[in-house]
Enzyme design. Structure first.
Site, PDB file in Angstrom:
ATOM      1  NE  ARG A 198      -9.706  28.585  95.254  1.00 19.68           N
ATOM      2  CZ  ARG A 198     -10.645  27.625  95.240  1.00 19.68           C
ATOM      3  NH1 ARG A 198     -11.899  27.949  95.416  1.00 19.68           N
ATOM      4  NH2 ARG A 198     -10.327  26.366  95.050  1.00 19.68           N
ATOM      5  CD  GLU A 237      -6.487  17.886  98.076  1.00 17.10           C
ATOM      6  OE1 GLU A 237      -6.529  19.070  97.715  1.00 17.10           O
ATOM      7  OE2 GLU A 237      -6.047  17.525  99.167  1.00 17.10           O
TER       8      GLU A 237
HETATM    9  P1  AMP Z   1      -5.252  19.514  91.910  1.00 19.75           P
HETATM   10  O1  AMP Z   1      -5.887  19.218  90.600  1.00 19.75           O
HETATM   11  O2  AMP Z   1      -5.377  18.375  92.858  1.00 19.75           O
HETATM   12  O3  AMP Z   1      -3.836  20.010  91.736  1.00 19.75           O
HETATM   13  O4  AMP Z   1      -6.100  20.676  92.580  1.00 19.75           O
HETATM   14  C1  AMP Z   1      -5.801  22.024  92.367  1.00 19.75           C
HETATM   15  C2  AMP Z   1      -7.057  22.837  92.205  1.00 19.75           C
HETATM   16  O5  AMP Z   1      -8.059  22.516  93.173  1.00 19.75           O
HETATM   17  C3  AMP Z   1      -6.758  24.313  92.342  1.00 19.75           C
HETATM   18  O6  AMP Z   1      -7.414  24.994  91.293  1.00 19.75           O
HETATM   19  C4  AMP Z   1      -7.296  24.699  93.690  1.00 19.75           C
HETATM   20  O7  AMP Z   1      -8.065  25.871  93.598  1.00 19.75           O
HETATM   21  C5  AMP Z   1      -8.159  23.532  94.149  1.00 19.75           C
HETATM   22  N1  AMP Z   1      -7.704  22.915  95.397  1.00 19.75           N
HETATM   23  C6  AMP Z   1      -7.297  21.628  95.551  1.00 19.75           C
HETATM   24  N2  AMP Z   1      -6.977  21.351  96.795  1.00 19.75           N
HETATM   25  C7  AMP Z   1      -7.168  22.487  97.492  1.00 19.75           C
HETATM   26  C8  AMP Z   1      -6.972  22.848  98.864  1.00 19.75           C
HETATM   27  N3  AMP Z   1      -6.531  21.986  99.765  1.00 19.75           N
HETATM   28  N4  AMP Z   1      -7.238  24.134  99.205  1.00 19.75           N
HETATM   29  C9  AMP Z   1      -7.688  25.020  98.295  1.00 19.75           C
HETATM   30  N5  AMP Z   1      -7.873  24.740  96.996  1.00 19.75           N
HETATM   31  C10 AMP Z   1      -7.630  23.491  96.592  1.00 19.75           C
END
Ligand code: AMP
Length: 172
Positions: free
Chosen positions: A60, A97
């Site tokens: 995205r 996540e």
């Molecule tokens: P993080 O590595 O935990 O910061 O996760 C960020 C990445 O995971 C981004 O590229 C987002 O597209 C996706 N992502 C993580 N959590 C979500 C969420 N709650 N909603 C949408 N996309 C998420």
């Protein structure tokens, strides 16, 4: 006006797995005015700095990063999940996540000293953005900052991105 963007984001409960509230940005993309506003606000986070290349995170992040690159008159560099890029790559592992992954970029994508803006759709735990930052630092890039449309501030992902400046448009 970010309130109009905030109002358009759709919360999808338990996607892609139980316990996750997924922030669906497709309603923003589908609305010409909102999409343009999102790109404008992300461009403003560059603070007028000359940007050589905008780096976007699979998948995205590509949508926003490519548009920001075009608007700023910069090149676009994709950070991709392992195995998708055809040329010689540098890679690093990270956790997010809801899973683990390896990301990579072409080793000749960035020249030392080039000014880089890293763009993604959402900052959660910070692992997804920290991995490209590690690669960019190794390549000698001049990272101007990390610009993200949505920040889940309660997860404190920005702590993982220090000392790089982090700019977000909508915070939860
Ligand atoms: P993080 O590595 O935990 O910061 O996760 C960020 C990445 O995971 C981004 O590229 C987002 O597209 C996706 N992502 C993580 N959590 C979500 C969420 N709650 N909603 C949408 N996309 C998420």
């Amino acid at each position: 006006m970010p309130e109009a963007l905030r109002a358009a984001i759709r919360d999808v409960v338990d996607f892609p797995k139980p316990g996750i509230i997924f922030k669906d940005i497709t309603p923003i993309l589908a609305d010409a005015k909102l999409f343009r506003q999102a790109i404008s606000l992300l461009c403003e986070t560059a603070g007028g700095s000359v940007i050589d290349k905008v780096v976007g995170i699979d998948a995205r992040g590509f949508i926003f990063a490519a548009a920001v690159a075009d608007r700023l008159g910069a090149g676009f560099i994709p950070i991709r999940k392992k195995g998708k890029l055809p040329w010689k790559t540098r890679q690093t592992a990270y956790s997010l996540e809801y899973g683990d992954s390896i990301v990579e970029l072409h080793e000749d994508a960035i020249q030392p000293g080039e000014s880089i803006l890293l763009v993604d759709d959402l900052l959660a735990t910070g692992g997804t953005a920290a991995a490209p930052l590690k690669l960019l630092d190794e390549l000698g890039a001049n990272v101007i900052g990390v610009s993200v449309l949505i920040e889940l501030a309660f997860l404190d992902g920005r702590a993982k991105l220090k000392p790089h400046p982090v700019h977000t448009i909508i915070t939860y």
